[in-house]
Enzyme design. Structure first.
Site, PDB file in Angstrom:
ATOM      1  CB  SER A   1       2.826  -2.295   3.623  1.00  0.00           C
ATOM      2  OG  SER A   1       2.087  -1.852   2.510  1.00  0.00           O
ATOM      3  NE  ARG A   2       9.083  -3.725   3.756  1.00  0.00           N
ATOM      4  CZ  ARG A   2      10.144  -3.180   3.206  1.00  0.00           C
ATOM      5  NH1 ARG A   2      11.290  -3.828   3.234  1.00  0.00           N
ATOM      6  NH2 ARG A   2      10.069  -2.009   2.607  1.00  0.00           N
ATOM      7  CD  GLU A  40       8.159  -6.831 -18.105  1.00  0.00           C
ATOM      8  OE1 GLU A  40       8.679  -5.771 -18.516  1.00  0.00           O
ATOM      9  OE2 GLU A  40       7.422  -6.874 -17.133  1.00  0.00           O
ATOM     10  CG  LEU A  72      -2.114   0.961   1.101  1.00  0.00           C
ATOM     11  CD1 LEU A  72      -3.114   0.498   0.042  1.00  0.00           C
ATOM     12  CD2 LEU A  72      -2.825   1.105   2.455  1.00  0.00           C
ATOM     13  N   GLY A  73       1.620   1.416  -1.109  1.00  0.00           N
ATOM     14  CA  GLY A  73       2.464   2.612  -1.258  1.00  0.00           C
ATOM     15  C   GLY A  73       1.726   3.662  -2.067  1.00  0.00           C
ATOM     16  NE  ARG A  74       5.908   6.479  -4.778  1.00  0.00           N
ATOM     17  CZ  ARG A  74       7.161   6.339  -4.332  1.00  0.00           C
ATOM     18  NH1 ARG A  74       7.706   7.292  -3.620  1.00  0.00           N
ATOM     19  NH2 ARG A  74       7.868   5.280  -4.625  1.00  0.00           N
ATOM     20  CB  ILE A  75       0.959   2.656  -7.437  1.00  0.00           C
ATOM     21  CG1 ILE A  75       1.978   3.569  -8.131  1.00  0.00           C
ATOM     22  CG2 ILE A  75      -0.031   2.092  -8.450  1.00  0.00           C
ATOM     23  CD1 ILE A  75       2.934   2.858  -9.064  1.00  0.00           C
ATOM     24  CG  ASP A  99       1.291  -3.903 -17.018  1.00  0.00           C
ATOM     25  OD1 ASP A  99       1.083  -3.904 -18.251  1.00  0.00           O
ATOM     26  OD2 ASP A  99       1.933  -2.997 -16.441  1.00  0.00           O
ATOM     27  NE  ARG A 115      10.065  -3.553 -12.033  1.00  0.00           N
ATOM     28  CZ  ARG A 115       9.361  -2.469 -12.382  1.00  0.00           C
ATOM     29  NH1 ARG A 115       8.086  -2.583 -12.692  1.00  0.00           N
ATOM     30  NH2 ARG A 115       9.932  -1.289 -12.444  1.00  0.00           N
ATOM     31  CG  HIS A 129       6.127  -3.241 -17.932  1.00  0.00           C
ATOM     32  ND1 HIS A 129       7.245  -3.757 -17.323  1.00  0.00           N
ATOM     33  CD2 HIS A 129       5.761  -2.174 -17.186  1.00  0.00           C
ATOM     34  CE1 HIS A 129       7.548  -3.030 -16.253  1.00  0.00           C
ATOM     35  NE2 HIS A 129       6.656  -2.055 -16.150  1.00  0.00           N
TER      36      HIS A 129
HETATM   37  P1  NAP Z   1       6.068   2.596  -3.100  1.00  0.00           P
HETATM   38  O1  NAP Z   1       5.341   3.875  -2.844  1.00  0.00           O
HETATM   39  O2  NAP Z   1       7.468   2.458  -2.617  1.00  0.00           O
HETATM   40  O3  NAP Z   1       5.175   1.428  -2.496  1.00  0.00           O
HETATM   41  C1  NAP Z   1       5.640   0.137  -2.303  1.00  0.00           C
HETATM   42  C2  NAP Z   1       4.816  -0.525  -1.214  1.00  0.00           C
HETATM   43  O4  NAP Z   1       5.271  -1.859  -1.027  1.00  0.00           O
HETATM   44  C3  NAP Z   1       4.912   0.153   0.151  1.00  0.00           C
HETATM   45  O5  NAP Z   1       3.638   0.123   0.746  1.00  0.00           O
HETATM   46  C4  NAP Z   1       5.872  -0.738   0.946  1.00  0.00           C
HETATM   47  O6  NAP Z   1       5.551  -0.601   2.318  1.00  0.00           O
HETATM   48  C5  NAP Z   1       5.538  -2.105   0.368  1.00  0.00           C
HETATM   49  N1  NAP Z   1       6.639  -3.052   0.448  1.00  0.00           N
HETATM   50  C6  NAP Z   1       7.925  -2.847   0.104  1.00  0.00           C
HETATM   51  N2  NAP Z   1       8.650  -3.964   0.320  1.00  0.00           N
HETATM   52  C7  NAP Z   1       7.784  -4.876   0.813  1.00  0.00           C
HETATM   53  C8  NAP Z   1       7.934  -6.233   1.237  1.00  0.00           C
HETATM   54  N3  NAP Z   1       9.127  -6.848   1.199  1.00  0.00           N
HETATM   55  N4  NAP Z   1       6.838  -6.878   1.684  1.00  0.00           N
HETATM   56  C9  NAP Z   1       5.643  -6.257   1.742  1.00  0.00           C
HETATM   57  N5  NAP Z   1       5.443  -4.976   1.353  1.00  0.00           N
HETATM   58  C10 NAP Z   1       6.498  -4.312   0.893  1.00  0.00           C
HETATM   59  O7  NAP Z   1       6.099   2.270  -4.639  1.00  0.00           O
HETATM   60  P2  NAP Z   1       5.030   2.674  -5.773  1.00  0.00           P
HETATM   61  O8  NAP Z   1       5.397   3.971  -6.339  1.00  0.00           O
HETATM   62  O9  NAP Z   1       3.658   2.478  -5.218  1.00  0.00           O
HETATM   63  O10 NAP Z   1       5.360   1.541  -6.855  1.00  0.00           O
HETATM   64  C11 NAP Z   1       5.246   0.181  -6.519  1.00  0.00           C
HETATM   65  C12 NAP Z   1       5.884  -0.705  -7.576  1.00  0.00           C
HETATM   66  O11 NAP Z   1       5.014  -0.802  -8.694  1.00  0.00           O
HETATM   67  C13 NAP Z   1       7.198  -0.199  -8.179  1.00  0.00           C
HETATM   68  O12 NAP Z   1       8.302  -0.529  -7.366  1.00  0.00           O
HETATM   69  C14 NAP Z   1       7.251  -0.883  -9.531  1.00  0.00           C
HETATM   70  O13 NAP Z   1       7.933  -2.101  -9.434  1.00  0.00           O
HETATM   71  C15 NAP Z   1       5.776  -1.147  -9.835  1.00  0.00           C
HETATM   72  N6  NAP Z   1       5.319  -0.314 -10.973  1.00  0.00           N
HETATM   73  C16 NAP Z   1       4.937  -0.934 -12.119  1.00  0.00           C
HETATM   74  C17 NAP Z   1       4.474  -0.181 -13.165  1.00  0.00           C
HETATM   75  C18 NAP Z   1       4.029  -0.817 -14.437  1.00  0.00           C
HETATM   76  O14 NAP Z   1       4.121  -0.188 -15.485  1.00  0.00           O
HETATM   77  N7  NAP Z   1       3.516  -2.043 -14.394  1.00  0.00           N
HETATM   78  C19 NAP Z   1       4.436   1.201 -13.079  1.00  0.00           C
HETATM   79  C20 NAP Z   1       4.832   1.789 -11.904  1.00  0.00           C
HETATM   80  C21 NAP Z   1       5.262   1.024 -10.843  1.00  0.00           C
HETATM   81  P3  NAP Z   1       6.576  -1.018   3.490  1.00  0.00           P
HETATM   82  O15 NAP Z   1       7.882  -0.338   3.160  1.00  0.00           O
HETATM   83  O16 NAP Z   1       5.912  -0.516   4.725  1.00  0.00           O
HETATM   84  O17 NAP Z   1       6.656  -2.495   3.440  1.00  0.00           O
HETATM   85  C1  8YV Z   2       8.080   1.877 -16.621  1.00  0.00           C
HETATM   86  C2  8YV Z   2       7.502   0.890 -14.428  1.00  0.00           C
HETATM   87  O1  8YV Z   2       7.705   2.953 -17.352  1.00  0.00           O
HETATM   88  O2  8YV Z   2       7.705   2.903 -13.237  1.00  0.00           O
HETATM   89  C3  8YV Z   2       7.934   1.688 -13.261  1.00  0.00           C
HETATM   90  O3  8YV Z   2       8.501   1.102 -12.331  1.00  0.00           O
HETATM   91  O4  8YV Z   2       7.557  -0.291 -14.398  1.00  0.00           O
HETATM   92  C4  8YV Z   2       6.969   1.556 -15.646  1.00  0.00           C
HETATM   93  O5  8YV Z   2       6.287   2.708 -15.322  1.00  0.00           O
HETATM   94  C5  8YV Z   2       8.319   0.778 -17.573  1.00  0.00           C
HETATM   95  O6  8YV Z   2       9.034  -0.189 -16.919  1.00  0.00           O
HETATM   96  C6  8YV Z   2       9.110   1.217 -18.802  1.00  0.00           C
HETATM   97  O7  8YV Z   2      10.448   1.007 -18.610  1.00  0.00           O
END
Ligand code: NAP
Ligand code: 8YV
Length: 311
Positions: free
Chosen positions: A171-172, A258, A149-152, A253, A229, A276
């Site tokens: 989340s942790r 990939e 439960l982070g930003r996204i 996604d 991921r 993705h």
């Molecule tokens: P974020 O704000 O850092 O949120 C990550 C969340 O995961 C936090 O709530 C964190 O809380 C929790 N977490 C971290 N390590 C953990 C663990 N070992 N066990 C359980 N919970 C854990 O990140 P975000 O900006 O929301 O982005 C999240 C992820 O989405 C990115 O890192 C990226 O891999 C992925 N993403 C994918 C796409 C796409 O295109 N598909 C786009 C953007 C992002 P705690 O630290 O309290 O555990």
């Molecule tokens: C990337 C993502 O744009 O932000 C991330 O962590 O996974 C995506 O938003 C994508 O991986 C393109 O490299």
């Protein structure tokens, strides 16, 4: 003379122009493709999270001081090693949250209501002969769990609140001020819900966090949505759970290798697959590119990075 920057990944014209305004730019598609003498290169811009950087790569860039990477996830960069060597690292959080959350909810609905499958049915001319079958999947009566439960994750939670369904998360650490139930482990979360949305970062700490036990705990109506991921989900366990009917379906996604997607997944009708693409709109990708450049410009001006990767 402009300082030297190495750009890694597919170079988009607008990004190239913005970088060239400040740096003398060298390009390589992958870190492994860059075999020249990297002396004098002070900055690296990475324009895809598919470009993997290893600690050994830093040995070829003795003057490197800053890395600015596109995307919020940074599991493709050995950040601890970079910080040990005095190399700063920035990423692009916040500017993509809403886009990724929109896509996540879209993927959830597409998976439950079989939207891509039903659309294909119409295109193939099959509707003329028989109606598309009713879907077993529905959001009605579901309980959703957000893993991370982070930003996204929070942006997804806000959207799901509008659907009037119960929400839990893991989340942790518990997050203050959210109206969702906290579960201490990923397994406890899976036991509490039937729909799991994965939004934790990738990397060794979350490798295979969604394993056979977690998938089984979702139950036979279980649905997995992974926008985090590929490494977070145990692929074999997922395929096995789908084949044995231990869960209902999945929306994915992201993938471990990939752009290669396991054939077992590609052949299944109970999974919805995206390339993705969660952040992949022109506007959001432009905002991410802008932040990649803005971090480098801040560094050039002797200012702190705008969005450093947390230590
Ligand atoms: P974020 O704000 O850092 O949120 C990550 C969340 O995961 C936090 O709530 C964190 O809380 C929790 N977490 C971290 N390590 C953990 C663990 N070992 N066990 C359980 N919970 C854990 O990140 P975000 O900006 O929301 O982005 C999240 C992820 O989405 C990115 O890192 C990226 O891999 C992925 N993403 C994918 C796409 C796409 O295109 N598909 C786009 C953007 C992002 P705690 O630290 O309290 O555990
Ligand atoms: C990337 C993502 O744009 O932000 C991330 O962590 O996974 C995506 O938003 C994508 O991986 C393109 O490299």
């Amino acid at each position: 003379m402009k300082p030297r920057l190495l750009h890694l990944g597919p170079l988009r014209r607008s990004l190239a122009e913005a970088l060239e305004a400040h740096f003398s730019v060298t390009n390589a598609a992958k870190a492994a493709d860059f075999s020249s003498d990297g002396s004098g290169i002070v900055a690296v811009a990475v324009s895809s999270t598919s470009v993997r950087i290893t600690p050994e790569f830093f040995d070829r860039l003795p003057d490197l001081r800053v890395i600015s990477t596109f995307g919020v996830g940074f599991d493709h960069i050995p950040v601890d090693e970079a910080y040990k060597r005095g190399i700063l690292v920035s990423h692009t959080p916040d500017v993509l949250d809403e886009e990724v959350a929109d896509t996540t909810v879209g993927l959830l609905l597409a998976t439950l209501r079989e939207i891509p499958q039903a659309a294909r049915y119409v295109r193939e001319g099959r509707w003329e002969f028989a109606p598309y079958p009713l879907t077993r999947g529905t959001l009605r009566g579901r309980t959703v769990g957000i893993l991370g439960l982070g930003r996204i994750g929070r942006a997804v939670g806000k959207r799901l609140e509008g659907f009037g369904i119960p929400i839990y998360y893991h989340s942790r650490r518990p997050v203050e001020g959210v109206p969702y139930g906290y579960c201490k482990t990923a397994l406890a979360l899976a036991e509490a819900v039937d729909t799991l949305i994965v939004l934790v970062p990738g990397g060794p700490e979350t490798e295979n966090l969604v394993d056979a036990a977690v998938l089984t705990a979702l139950g036979e109506d279980g649905v997995l949505i992974n926008v985090a991921r590929g490494t977070v989900v145990d692929d074999d366990a997922l395929l096995n759970a789908l084949e044995k009917g231990r869960i209902l379906g999945a929306g994915l996604d992201v993938f471990r290798d990939e752009p290669r997607v396991p054939e077992g997944l590609r052949l299944r009708d109970d999974v919805v697959l995206l390339p993705h693409a969660a952040s992949a709109s022109v506007a959001t990708r432009r905002a991410m590119d802008d932040l990649v450049v803005a971090n480098l410009v801040a560094w050039l001006g002797g200012r702190p990075l705008l969005t450093p990767v947390p230590r």
